[in-house]
Design a protein around this motif. Sequence first.
Motif, PDB file in Angstrom:
ATOM      1  N   ILE A  51      -7.305  16.119  -1.055  1.00 40.12           N
ATOM      2  CA  ILE A  51      -6.821  16.659   0.220  1.00 40.12           C
ATOM      3  C   ILE A  51      -7.768  16.284   1.356  1.00 40.12           C
ATOM      4  O   ILE A  51      -7.345  15.910   2.453  1.00 40.12           O
ATOM      5  CB  ILE A  51      -6.654  18.188   0.123  1.00 40.12           C
ATOM      6  CG1 ILE A  51      -5.569  18.532  -0.906  1.00 40.12           C
ATOM      7  CG2 ILE A  51      -6.307  18.776   1.482  1.00 40.12           C
ATOM      8  CD1 ILE A  51      -5.431  20.014  -1.187  1.00 40.12           C
ATOM      9  N   LEU A  52      -9.086  16.358   1.094  1.00 42.01           N
ATOM     10  CA  LEU A  52     -10.068  16.023   2.133  1.00 42.01           C
ATOM     11  C   LEU A  52     -10.006  14.544   2.498  1.00 42.01           C
ATOM     12  O   LEU A  52     -10.088  14.176   3.678  1.00 42.01           O
ATOM     13  CB  LEU A  52     -11.478  16.390   1.646  1.00 42.01           C
ATOM     14  CG  LEU A  52     -11.804  17.883   1.564  1.00 42.01           C
ATOM     15  CD1 LEU A  52     -13.181  18.094   0.953  1.00 42.01           C
ATOM     16  CD2 LEU A  52     -11.724  18.536   2.944  1.00 42.01           C
ATOM     17  N   ILE A  53      -9.865  13.684   1.490  1.00 40.02           N
ATOM     18  CA  ILE A  53      -9.781  12.246   1.767  1.00 40.02           C
ATOM     19  C   ILE A  53      -8.510  11.928   2.551  1.00 40.02           C
ATOM     20  O   ILE A  53      -8.517  11.104   3.472  1.00 40.02           O
ATOM     21  CB  ILE A  53      -9.826  11.451   0.448  1.00 40.02           C
ATOM     22  CG1 ILE A  53     -11.183  11.636  -0.234  1.00 40.02           C
ATOM     23  CG2 ILE A  53      -9.572   9.970   0.706  1.00 40.02           C
ATOM     24  CD1 ILE A  53     -11.285  10.974  -1.592  1.00 40.02           C
TER      25      ILE A  53
ATOM     26  N   LYS B 165      -0.511  16.213   1.423  1.00 41.50           N
ATOM     27  CA  LYS B 165       0.514  17.260   1.398  1.00 41.50           C
ATOM     28  C   LYS B 165       1.015  17.495  -0.025  1.00 41.50           C
ATOM     29  O   LYS B 165       1.252  18.640  -0.433  1.00 41.50           O
ATOM     30  CB  LYS B 165       1.672  16.865   2.308  1.00 41.50           C
ATOM     31  CG  LYS B 165       1.324  16.861   3.784  1.00 41.50           C
ATOM     32  CD  LYS B 165       2.521  16.431   4.620  1.00 41.50           C
ATOM     33  CE  LYS B 165       2.165  16.378   6.096  1.00 41.50           C
ATOM     34  NZ  LYS B 165       3.322  15.937   6.925  1.00 41.50           N
ATOM     35  N   GLN B 166       1.187  16.401  -0.786  1.00 42.69           N
ATOM     36  CA  GLN B 166       1.649  16.534  -2.167  1.00 42.69           C
ATOM     37  C   GLN B 166       0.614  17.260  -3.011  1.00 42.69           C
ATOM     38  O   GLN B 166       0.965  18.056  -3.891  1.00 42.69           O
ATOM     39  CB  GLN B 166       1.929  15.150  -2.751  1.00 42.69           C
ATOM     40  CG  GLN B 166       2.458  15.166  -4.170  1.00 42.69           C
ATOM     41  CD  GLN B 166       3.804  15.847  -4.281  1.00 42.69           C
ATOM     42  OE1 GLN B 166       4.679  15.654  -3.451  1.00 42.69           O
ATOM     43  NE2 GLN B 166       3.969  16.659  -5.314  1.00 42.69           N
TER      44      GLN B 166
ATOM     45  N   ILE C  79       0.845  -1.207   0.000  1.00 41.33           N
ATOM     46  CA  ILE C  79       0.000   0.000   0.000  1.00 41.33           C
ATOM     47  C   ILE C  79       0.872   1.247   0.000  1.00 41.33           C
ATOM     48  O   ILE C  79       0.572   2.239  -0.675  1.00 41.33           O
ATOM     49  CB  ILE C  79      -0.945  -0.015   1.217  1.00 41.33           C
ATOM     50  CG1 ILE C  79      -1.915  -1.193   1.120  1.00 41.33           C
ATOM     51  CG2 ILE C  79      -1.716   1.293   1.314  1.00 41.33           C
ATOM     52  CD1 ILE C  79      -2.718  -1.433   2.384  1.00 41.33           C
ATOM     53  N   SER C  80       1.964   1.198   0.751  1.00 38.22           N
ATOM     54  CA  SER C  80       2.898   2.324   0.784  1.00 38.22           C
ATOM     55  C   SER C  80       3.455   2.614  -0.609  1.00 38.22           C
ATOM     56  O   SER C  80       3.540   3.772  -1.034  1.00 38.22           O
ATOM     57  CB  SER C  80       4.043   2.021   1.755  1.00 38.22           C
ATOM     58  OG  SER C  80       5.036   3.018   1.704  1.00 38.22           O
ATOM     59  N   GLY C  81       3.814   1.563  -1.337  1.00 44.49           N
ATOM     60  CA  GLY C  81       4.294   1.751  -2.701  1.00 44.49           C
ATOM     61  C   GLY C  81       3.236   2.326  -3.623  1.00 44.49           C
ATOM     62  O   GLY C  81       3.516   3.180  -4.476  1.00 44.49           O
ATOM     63  N   GLN C  82       1.982   1.874  -3.461  1.00 44.10           N
ATOM     64  CA  GLN C  82       0.891   2.389  -4.288  1.00 44.10           C
ATOM     65  C   GLN C  82       0.644   3.872  -4.023  1.00 44.10           C
ATOM     66  O   GLN C  82       0.373   4.646  -4.951  1.00 44.10           O
ATOM     67  CB  GLN C  82      -0.389   1.593  -4.007  1.00 44.10           C
ATOM     68  CG  GLN C  82      -0.337   0.146  -4.472  1.00 44.10           C
ATOM     69  CD  GLN C  82      -0.224   0.018  -5.975  1.00 44.10           C
ATOM     70  OE1 GLN C  82      -1.053   0.512  -6.719  1.00 44.10           O
ATOM     71  NE2 GLN C  82       0.832  -0.640  -6.427  1.00 44.10           N
ATOM     72  N   LEU C  83       0.760   4.291  -2.767  1.00 43.55           N
ATOM     73  CA  LEU C  83       0.570   5.706  -2.437  1.00 43.55           C
ATOM     74  C   LEU C  83       1.723   6.553  -2.957  1.00 43.55           C
ATOM     75  O   LEU C  83       1.521   7.721  -3.328  1.00 43.55           O
ATOM     76  CB  LEU C  83       0.424   5.869  -0.920  1.00 43.55           C
ATOM     77  CG  LEU C  83      -0.857   5.274  -0.325  1.00 43.55           C
ATOM     78  CD1 LEU C  83      -0.836   5.364   1.193  1.00 43.55           C
ATOM     79  CD2 LEU C  83      -2.099   5.975  -0.877  1.00 43.55           C
TER      80      LEU C  83
ATOM     81  N   LEU D 273       0.732  12.903  -9.140  1.00 40.70           N
ATOM     82  CA  LEU D 273       0.443  14.291  -8.810  1.00 40.70           C
ATOM     83  C   LEU D 273       1.554  15.215  -9.297  1.00 40.70           C
ATOM     84  O   LEU D 273       1.300  16.337  -9.750  1.00 40.70           O
ATOM     85  CB  LEU D 273       0.245  14.443  -7.299  1.00 40.70           C
ATOM     86  CG  LEU D 273      -1.058  13.861  -6.732  1.00 40.70           C
ATOM     87  CD1 LEU D 273      -1.038  13.859  -5.208  1.00 40.70           C
ATOM     88  CD2 LEU D 273      -2.263  14.656  -7.242  1.00 40.70           C
ATOM     89  N   GLN D 274       2.791  14.754  -9.202  1.00 35.98           N
ATOM     90  CA  GLN D 274       3.905  15.562  -9.686  1.00 35.98           C
ATOM     91  C   GLN D 274       3.877  15.707 -11.210  1.00 35.98           C
ATOM     92  O   GLN D 274       4.304  16.735 -11.753  1.00 35.98           O
ATOM     93  CB  GLN D 274       5.227  14.943  -9.239  1.00 35.98           C
ATOM     94  CG  GLN D 274       5.449  14.998  -7.734  1.00 35.98           C
ATOM     95  CD  GLN D 274       6.707  14.273  -7.306  1.00 35.98           C
ATOM     96  OE1 GLN D 274       7.422  13.707  -8.124  1.00 35.98           O
ATOM     97  NE2 GLN D 274       6.985  14.298  -6.002  1.00 35.98           N
TER      98      GLN D 274
END
Length: 336
Positions: A295-297, A272-273, A155-159, A166-167
């Motif tokens: 951002i809200l999620i 944050k991103q 999950i960390s990798g997916q995020l 986003l970048q």
Amino acid sequence: MVAIENFQKLFANSHYEEDLEIAIQLNRRLLKPIGMWPVNSKSPKEKFIANLLRIGCIMIILFLFEICVCFEIMSNDWRSVSSKNREIMLKSANTARKIIILCAIFMFTGSLSFTVFFPLLDNYFASENATVRNTGCCSLTCGICSVTISFVMHISGQLEIVNGFLQLLVKETSSTLQVTEKMISLIVKQHLKSLRFAEHLENIMNEICLIEFLSSSFGICLIGYYILWEFKNNDITKMVVYCILLTSYIFNIFIYCFLSELLLTKCQDVGKQSYMIPEWNYLPKKKSLDLILIILISSKPVKLTAGKIVSFSIGCFCSVLKVSAAYLNILRSFLN
């Protein structure tokens, strides 16, 4: 009639109980611990234990089904990953492997030190059943922990992939002068898929995490008491064995707190991103509002809990150590 009875006695087996025991002994020993052996006893205690074991087996089967669902999600993610994002996922997978190996070293070292070396100090040998039982419990604990580590790191990798999208959002916009709905849709779908996976993991693991939390907390307190007792008796060898076992328990609860903290941080990083996205002013006004949803999620991140009662975090880990230290301080006053 008398002739028939004599004929039956002629072929009767006076050792049938011993022979039957030889025939079914292994079956009973294998099936009884999981509640699959029929209970002929009228004892309410044995019936209760058998029903409890059956319920436990059903829960294990349901748990295995949920784990298979999680592995299927992982399989689909690996199947559809791009070459660039593959490097991110491989990094997370290799990190998970290292943590799992470290987890196995700590847990099996603590279990084997108590099961193998400790009996030698008192000049007696543990029974084979006790050794197998302790090793089996350690393997089960380590296996569940390894599954949790793999899923959380995935999950960390997916995020992290979501952060990469986003970048790229502004770069794609500057080249095409418009934000395509496909790009926004891809980011939202990837983000929601990761969060749903995290929520599903928390739902199937919170009861197990509660058991791990309680067992580790009580284990730390009790083993700490034995360390104080052996220190009072000046038995350094046993103190070392207990310290190794204590380290195993501390690491066990630490790893869950670390994983929950990591999951919490990665979820917040997406928000944050989204907020700190470079050159966001190049986005069209209507499309830039879509970032608010992300951002809200992200403001309500997913984290591991112990039965939805205690949220795992580094702060929780420190609180457990503080409470254990306070408990040991009280015990020390009684020992003195």
